[in-house]
Design an enzyme around this catalytic site. Structure first.
Site, PDB file in Angstrom:
ATOM      1  N   LYS A   1       0.868  -1.190   0.000  1.00 58.22           N
ATOM      2  CA  LYS A   1       0.000   0.000   0.000  1.00 58.22           C
ATOM      3  C   LYS A   1       0.896   1.227   0.000  1.00 58.22           C
ATOM      4  O   LYS A   1       1.470   1.597   1.022  1.00 58.22           O
ATOM      5  CB  LYS A   1      -0.881  -0.018   1.250  1.00 58.22           C
ATOM      6  CG  LYS A   1      -2.278   0.531   1.079  1.00 58.22           C
ATOM      7  CD  LYS A   1      -2.388   2.006   0.817  1.00 58.22           C
ATOM      8  CE  LYS A   1      -2.116   2.900   1.995  1.00 58.22           C
ATOM      9  NZ  LYS A   1      -1.948   4.316   1.564  1.00 58.22           N
TER      10      LYS A   1
ATOM     11  N   GLU B   1       9.148   0.999  11.160  1.00 57.71           N
ATOM     12  CA  GLU B   1      10.252   1.964  11.027  1.00 57.71           C
ATOM     13  C   GLU B   1       9.588   3.331  11.093  1.00 57.71           C
ATOM     14  O   GLU B   1       8.905   3.733  10.159  1.00 57.71           O
ATOM     15  CB  GLU B   1      10.975   1.710   9.694  1.00 57.71           C
ATOM     16  CG  GLU B   1      12.367   2.275   9.665  1.00 57.71           C
ATOM     17  CD  GLU B   1      12.391   3.685   9.139  1.00 57.71           C
ATOM     18  OE1 GLU B   1      12.334   4.620   9.982  1.00 57.71           O
ATOM     19  OE2 GLU B   1      12.446   3.856   7.929  1.00 57.71           O
TER      20      GLU B   1
ATOM     21  N   CYS C   1      12.942  10.356   7.735  1.00 61.81           N
ATOM     22  CA  CYS C   1      12.844   9.920   9.132  1.00 61.81           C
ATOM     23  C   CYS C   1      14.161  10.117   9.865  1.00 61.81           C
ATOM     24  O   CYS C   1      14.174  10.371  11.053  1.00 61.81           O
ATOM     25  CB  CYS C   1      12.379   8.476   9.192  1.00 61.81           C
ATOM     26  SG  CYS C   1      13.365   7.384   8.159  1.00 61.81           S
TER      27      CYS C   1
ATOM     28  N   GLU D   1       9.152  15.641  16.233  1.00 53.47           N
ATOM     29  CA  GLU D   1       9.600  15.482  14.847  1.00 53.47           C
ATOM     30  C   GLU D   1       8.861  16.512  13.975  1.00 53.47           C
ATOM     31  O   GLU D   1       7.633  16.580  13.980  1.00 53.47           O
ATOM     32  CB  GLU D   1       9.279  14.071  14.348  1.00 53.47           C
ATOM     33  CG  GLU D   1       9.780  13.852  12.930  1.00 53.47           C
ATOM     34  CD  GLU D   1       9.562  12.426  12.427  1.00 53.47           C
ATOM     35  OE1 GLU D   1       8.470  11.877  12.652  1.00 53.47           O
ATOM     36  OE2 GLU D   1      10.477  11.886  11.799  1.00 53.47           O
TER      37      GLU D   1
HETATM   38  P1  ADP Z   1       2.931  10.600   6.827  1.00 51.37           P
HETATM   39  O1  ADP Z   1       2.451  11.482   7.932  1.00 51.37           O
HETATM   40  O2  ADP Z   1       4.371  10.644   6.584  1.00 51.37           O
HETATM   41  O3  ADP Z   1       2.082  10.593   5.597  1.00 51.37           O
HETATM   42  P2  ADP Z   1       1.747   8.187   7.755  1.00 51.37           P
HETATM   43  O4  ADP Z   1       2.353   7.367   8.817  1.00 51.37           O
HETATM   44  O5  ADP Z   1       0.428   8.779   8.036  1.00 51.37           O
HETATM   45  O6  ADP Z   1       2.869   9.188   7.430  1.00 51.37           O
HETATM   46  O7  ADP Z   1       1.629   7.361   6.403  1.00 51.37           O
HETATM   47  C1  ADP Z   1       2.481   6.336   6.006  1.00 51.37           C
HETATM   48  C2  ADP Z   1       1.657   5.264   5.340  1.00 51.37           C
HETATM   49  O8  ADP Z   1       0.703   4.763   6.265  1.00 51.37           O
HETATM   50  C3  ADP Z   1       0.853   5.735   4.137  1.00 51.37           C
HETATM   51  O9  ADP Z   1       0.845   4.724   3.148  1.00 51.37           O
HETATM   52  C4  ADP Z   1      -0.530   5.925   4.700  1.00 51.37           C
HETATM   53  O10 ADP Z   1      -1.537   5.816   3.732  1.00 51.37           O
HETATM   54  C5  ADP Z   1      -0.598   4.786   5.681  1.00 51.37           C
HETATM   55  N1  ADP Z   1      -1.575   4.957   6.774  1.00 51.37           N
HETATM   56  C6  ADP Z   1      -2.057   6.107   7.297  1.00 51.37           C
HETATM   57  N2  ADP Z   1      -2.935   5.848   8.288  1.00 51.37           N
HETATM   58  C7  ADP Z   1      -3.020   4.504   8.404  1.00 51.37           C
HETATM   59  C8  ADP Z   1      -3.731   3.606   9.260  1.00 51.37           C
HETATM   60  N3  ADP Z   1      -4.558   4.047  10.206  1.00 51.37           N
HETATM   61  N4  ADP Z   1      -3.553   2.288   9.096  1.00 51.37           N
HETATM   62  C9  ADP Z   1      -2.700   1.807   8.167  1.00 51.37           C
HETATM   63  N5  ADP Z   1      -1.998   2.594   7.331  1.00 51.37           N
HETATM   64  C10 ADP Z   1      -2.145   3.927   7.444  1.00 51.37           C
END
Ligand code: ADP
Length: 498
Positions: free
Chosen positions: A191, A266, A300, A401
């Site tokens: 994803k 990570e 990161c 961060e």
């Molecule tokens: P950023 O703030 O850097 O976008 P996220 O941690 O929100 O970081 O996103 C990293 C990945 O996690 C993306 O692919 C995002 O779509 C996915 N993501 C965001 N929320 C969820 C969730 N509740 N469960 C699983 N995946 C998620």
């Protein structure tokens, strides 16, 4: 590095706003709901393509396809055949490297010279794990049970792996999740992030061309809160590997509890860079600056807490500020750009809010802190590289961060003091040390609570070397042999030979 193609020309050939389907069970499909989102160029605000917004039903189809492939054709591939597939993927990634880099740059803003420079690392990951595919083995272990009883272990693939990746390094993240999965015989549902799905889709096409059987690698695009969340809780997913924010990592770990799927995370960081009084200042200044400003701080491992020995502090931070002022801000697709756009306006506002808090809490702004304005910048969100001095450990910009181009500089007096201040963070991802003294280097490297420690350098990541975090920066390691164990189960087999 000189390049022999025109990134802008290649970019206009790649994307023209059209629909890019996702990849499930070897088919290129839309979401069953028909819903789509725009993939936007963060430098211009233009739509590059539309991508499917996968719902739960689409994710479930992808997991089913991955399960069938895992039990079916993929389980019949010998290690040697899996190795051959990985080597073929590497060959195709090398062939299309320019396209992949232009796609990354257009979709998430990283300067093209920086995306291109990742070639050795990305190809290295594919070839390292291709090699490891034929090196997996269990052990024969002597046991103490009376009789002629043989015991040995087997390493078996964990099964269906959900890989949820962020937007800031789509090619590297895709490869780093998929290569060990294929090496070990797992299947994958990947994803990508909402802001950077185009290159992972392109890589899926290369996997198909390389002869990866249908269903072994699936790419579902869409929202984290829907598609990502479904993968994290899915009862038929055996393992989730995630790179992203600590908050989302926590929610994934909670969702994974339902079927006790394995999890590696990570996550975020607030990494210290420590410049000792004996450091080679000329060499340390650009490295310490780019420890944050590379990719506008949207990494990161950004070394966002700059601790400088009091004796050299004023000179050092002034030179870091001068370095920051000289960086060229521009569209990532221009080959002379040092600093590209922030990925989206929401993230730009978050960074601006941190900058405002630094000023309100009394930090001294040496440079930056504003939007870059002008016709070239109007379509995107461009922030100037920012350096704060006189930062106190309890300020928000010292603790949280930011994920933006902001350095917080601090003075320190002794190694003991800087060690405890550097470690006084919930995060433990990375750390940098600048010193000419071997003893100091070793002492700090041993004491710092961080998954990676770089001495007189920063940012180095290699396929053969484990990478990952301590504390709230997550658990599990990518890279090296350790990464493979994340995708393997150990089975003990006992045979009574009497
Ligand atoms: P950023 O703030 O850097 O976008 P996220 O941690 O929100 O970081 O996103 C990293 C990945 O996690 C993306 O692919 C995002 O779509 C996915 N993501 C965001 N929320 C969820 C969730 N509740 N469960 C699983 N995946 C998620």
């Amino acid at each position: 590095m000189a390049i022999d193609f025109d990134p802008k020309q290649l970019g206009s050939e790649l994307y023209n706003g059209g629909f890019r389907p996702m990849f499930i069970g070897g088919q290129w499909v839309g979401a069953q709901s028909g819903e789509v989102s725009d993939a936007v160029n963060p430098a211009t605000g233009e739509r590059l393509a539309t991508i499917p917004d996968a719902g739960v039903v689409d994710v479930d189809r992808a997991v089913l396809a991955a399960r069938r492939a895992f039990e079916g054709p993929w389980s019949k591939f010998s290690p040697y055949e899996r190795q051959a597939v990985l080597l073929k993927i590497a060959e195709l990634v090398e062939r299309d490297w320019d396209k992949l880099c232009v796609s990354d740059t257009l979709d998430m803003g990283m300067p093209i010279m920086r995306t291109l420079a990742n070639k050795r690392r990305v190809l290295g990951m594919l070839r390292f794990y291709a090699g490891m595919a034929t090196a997996l083995h269990g052990e024969t272990i002597d046991n103490s049970i009376p009789g002629e009883i043989v015991s040995f272990t087997r390493k078996e693939p964990v099964g269906v792996v959900a890989a949820i990746i962020p937007w800031n390094a789509p090619t590297a993240a895709t490869v780093w999740k998929i290569a060990p999965a294929l090496a070990t015989g797992c299947t994958v549902v990947l994803k990508p992030a909402e802001d950077a799905s185009l290159t992972p889709l392109m890589i899926a096409r290369l996997m198909q061309e390389a002869g990866v059987p249908d269903g072994v690698v699936n790419v579902v695009t869409g929202k984290g809160s829907v598609a990502g969340a479904r993968l994290a809780e899915h009862p038929d997913v055996n393992k989730v590997v995630f790179t992203g924010s600590t908050l989302t990592g926590q929610s994934i770990a909670r969702a994974a509890v339902g079927n006790l799927k394995k999890v590696s995370l990570e996550l975020g960081g607030k990494s210290p860079v420590i410049v000792c009084k004996d450091a080679d200042i000329d060499r340390a200044v650009p490295v310490a600056a780019m420890a944050v400003f590379a990719h506008s701080g949207q990494i990161c491992i950004a070394g966002s807490r700059l601790f400088v020995a009091r004796e050299i502090h004023d000179e050092f931070v002034a030179r870091v500020a001068d370095f920051a002022k000289a960086l060229r801000i521009g569209h990532g697709i221009e080959t002379d750009t040092d600093i590209g756009p922030i990925v989206n306006s929401r993230q730009a506002r978050v960074i601006e809010d941190y900058i405002a808090s630094g000023q309100t809490e009394g930090a001294r702004l040496l440079t930056g802190g504003s939007r870059q304005s002008g016709p070239v910048y109007d379509g995107g969100n461009f922030l100037t590289p920012t350096v704060f001095a006189d930062v106190h450990d309890d300020m928000r910009i010292a603790r949280e961060e930011i994920f933006g181009p902001v350095i917080s500089a601090f003075k320190f007096d002794s190694i003991d003091e800087v060690t405890s201040r550097a470690n006084a963070s919930p995060y433990g991802l990375a750390a940098g040390i600048f010193t000419k003294d071997l003893g100091t280097a070793h002492k700090l490297a041993r004491r710092l609570k961080a998954g990676s420690v770089w001495v007189n350098m920063y940012h180095a990541i290699d396929p053969a070397v484990p990478f990952g975090g301590m504390k709230m920066s997550g658990y599990g390691r990518e890279g090296g042999v350790e990464h493979l164990y994340e995708y393997l189960e150990t089975k003990a087999v006992w045979i009574n030979t009497d």
